[in-house]
Design an enzyme around this catalytic site. Structure first.
Site, PDB file in Angstrom:
ATOM      1  N   ASN A   1     -24.186  26.907 -36.955  1.00 22.48           N
ATOM      2  CA  ASN A   1     -23.209  27.758 -36.273  1.00 22.48           C
ATOM      3  C   ASN A   1     -23.248  27.574 -34.760  1.00 22.48           C
ATOM      4  O   ASN A   1     -22.200  27.514 -34.101  1.00 22.48           O
ATOM      5  CB  ASN A   1     -23.475  29.221 -36.635  1.00 22.48           C
ATOM      6  CG  ASN A   1     -22.413  30.160 -36.078  1.00 22.48           C
ATOM      7  OD1 ASN A   1     -21.237  29.834 -36.048  1.00 22.48           O
ATOM      8  ND2 ASN A   1     -22.845  31.324 -35.623  1.00 22.48           N
TER       9      ASN A   1
ATOM     10  N   HIS B   1     -17.803  31.988 -37.859  1.00 20.41           N
ATOM     11  CA  HIS B   1     -16.343  31.990 -37.820  1.00 20.41           C
ATOM     12  C   HIS B   1     -15.779  30.664 -38.333  1.00 20.41           C
ATOM     13  O   HIS B   1     -16.317  29.599 -38.029  1.00 20.41           O
ATOM     14  CB  HIS B   1     -15.830  32.170 -36.391  1.00 20.41           C
ATOM     15  CG  HIS B   1     -15.908  33.578 -35.891  1.00 20.41           C
ATOM     16  ND1 HIS B   1     -17.086  34.151 -35.456  1.00 20.41           N
ATOM     17  CD2 HIS B   1     -14.947  34.530 -35.744  1.00 20.41           C
ATOM     18  CE1 HIS B   1     -16.844  35.388 -35.055  1.00 20.41           C
ATOM     19  NE2 HIS B   1     -15.564  35.644 -35.226  1.00 20.41           N
TER      20      HIS B   1
ATOM     21  N   GLU C   1      -4.189  10.124 -43.556  1.00 12.73           N
ATOM     22  CA  GLU C   1      -5.371  10.646 -44.233  1.00 12.73           C
ATOM     23  C   GLU C   1      -6.319   9.567 -44.741  1.00 12.73           C
ATOM     24  O   GLU C   1      -7.463   9.857 -45.091  1.00 12.73           O
ATOM     25  CB  GLU C   1      -4.932  11.539 -45.407  1.00 12.73           C
ATOM     26  CG  GLU C   1      -4.212  12.796 -44.960  1.00 12.73           C
ATOM     27  CD  GLU C   1      -3.828  13.701 -46.101  1.00 12.73           C
ATOM     28  OE1 GLU C   1      -3.369  14.823 -45.833  1.00 12.73           O
ATOM     29  OE2 GLU C   1      -3.999  13.290 -47.275  1.00 12.73           O
TER      30      GLU C   1
ATOM     31  N   ASP D   1      -8.836  12.096 -46.580  1.00 13.74           N
ATOM     32  CA  ASP D   1      -8.892  11.805 -48.015  1.00 13.74           C
ATOM     33  C   ASP D   1     -10.259  12.163 -48.594  1.00 13.74           C
ATOM     34  O   ASP D   1     -10.359  12.670 -49.717  1.00 13.74           O
ATOM     35  CB  ASP D   1      -8.607  10.323 -48.279  1.00 13.74           C
ATOM     36  CG  ASP D   1      -7.114  10.011 -48.313  1.00 13.74           C
ATOM     37  OD1 ASP D   1      -6.307  10.954 -48.411  1.00 13.74           O
ATOM     38  OD2 ASP D   1      -6.758   8.815 -48.241  1.00 13.74           O
TER      39      ASP D   1
END
Length: 280
Positions: free
Chosen positions: A160, A129, A268, A245
């Site tokens: 996962n 997911h 960022e 970034d």
């Protein structure tokens, strides 16, 4: 009569002058907002305006699909999302809907093809997911939507069930602690790169995944991002942490672009692990 005519003419001229200049002054006041109002609007972080949604992509296939609880950008070349984005709130996490576990093709896709759950059978990869089921307990529709295959990518079981899941759990802790966070994630899909394929539909297997998280506290904006290899390795989350970034450079996706530009640049360009409790 001549005296009356002169008075009437003078009255008409006076009314004309008053109407003309009074009207223009009123119009100018309404049409020109105060300069300080505009500056405040530019400087304040933007809330409630889909901050989590990246800028439109023009260098790859993209179809924007909005589901209950998250939005995604679908790439029909790889049969994967370019990105999946959502706002995770403490209120949303109070839901009690049970896990759906009903993986289905996404019928909202207009420009196919689309993957189905059988593409993953025998592949050796988990149906990973992007927006996790535990973030979608606030409604039955959201729980069903998060099991649509446009929200799923091939991930190794180690990723996962390991570092990726650890970060999902941390995001829920951050949402409860800070009331809300903005989340966007996806696979790294490089232009011109060749990928292994699984299933009869040919779903691409990404070599890396990424996730970016942002939160607002008053006028303070904090952001952090993570990059994971899609393999069997496992490392502390601090080893995966990078700037937003860096993820933008890696993926070619402009994240959190609806923030005021100077706020976006500052948030960022760096990250502070001390602002994100629980990262080891």
């Amino acid at each position: 009569m001549k005296l009356m005519d002169a008075k009437v003419i003078m009255l008409v001229l006076a009314l004309g002058v008053l109407f003309r200049y009074g009207f223009n002054r009123s119009t100018a006041t309404e049409a020109t907002p105060p300069a300080h109002t505009e500056r405040k609007a530019e400087e304040a972080p933007v809330r409630g305006q889909s901050v989590e949604i990246p800028a439109y992509l023009t260098d790859r296939p993209e179809e924007i699909i909005r589901h209950d609880g998250f939005t995604l950008s679908y790439n029909n070349r790889h049969l994967l999302p370019n990105w999946v984005a959502w706002v995770l709130t403490s209120a949303r996490l109070q839901g009690s809907e049970r896990r759906a576990d009903n993986f289905q093709p996404d019928m909202l896709v207009q420009n196919g093809p689309v993957a189905d759950t059988y593409d993953y059978r025998g592949s050796g990869y988990d149906r990973g997911h992007m927006c996790p089921a535990a973030d979608c307990k606030h409604s039955r529709q959201s729980q069903n939507d998060c099991f649509l295959m446009t929200n799923i990518c091939p991930q190794t079981h180690q990723l996962n069930a390991g570092d990726w899941q650890t970060l999902e759990e941390l995001c829920r802790r951050w949402a409860r602690r800070h009331d809300s966070i903005y989340v966007v994630c996806g696979p790294v899909l490089k232009k011109g790169a060749r990928y292994d394929k699984i299933g009869q539909h040919g779903v691409s297997v990404p070599r890396q995944f990424w996730k970016a998280v942002l939160r607002m506290e008053g006028e303070e904006v904090h952001a952090i991002a993570f990059v994971f290899d899609n393999d069997e390795s496992e490392q502390p989350l601090s080893r995966h942490a990078v700037t937003v970034d860096s993820v933008e450079a890696l993926t070619g996706i402009n994240l959190f672009s609806k923030l005021p530009k100077h706020v976006e640049r500052k948030a960022e360009a760096t990250f502070d692990l001390g602002q994100w409790r629980g990262i080891r």
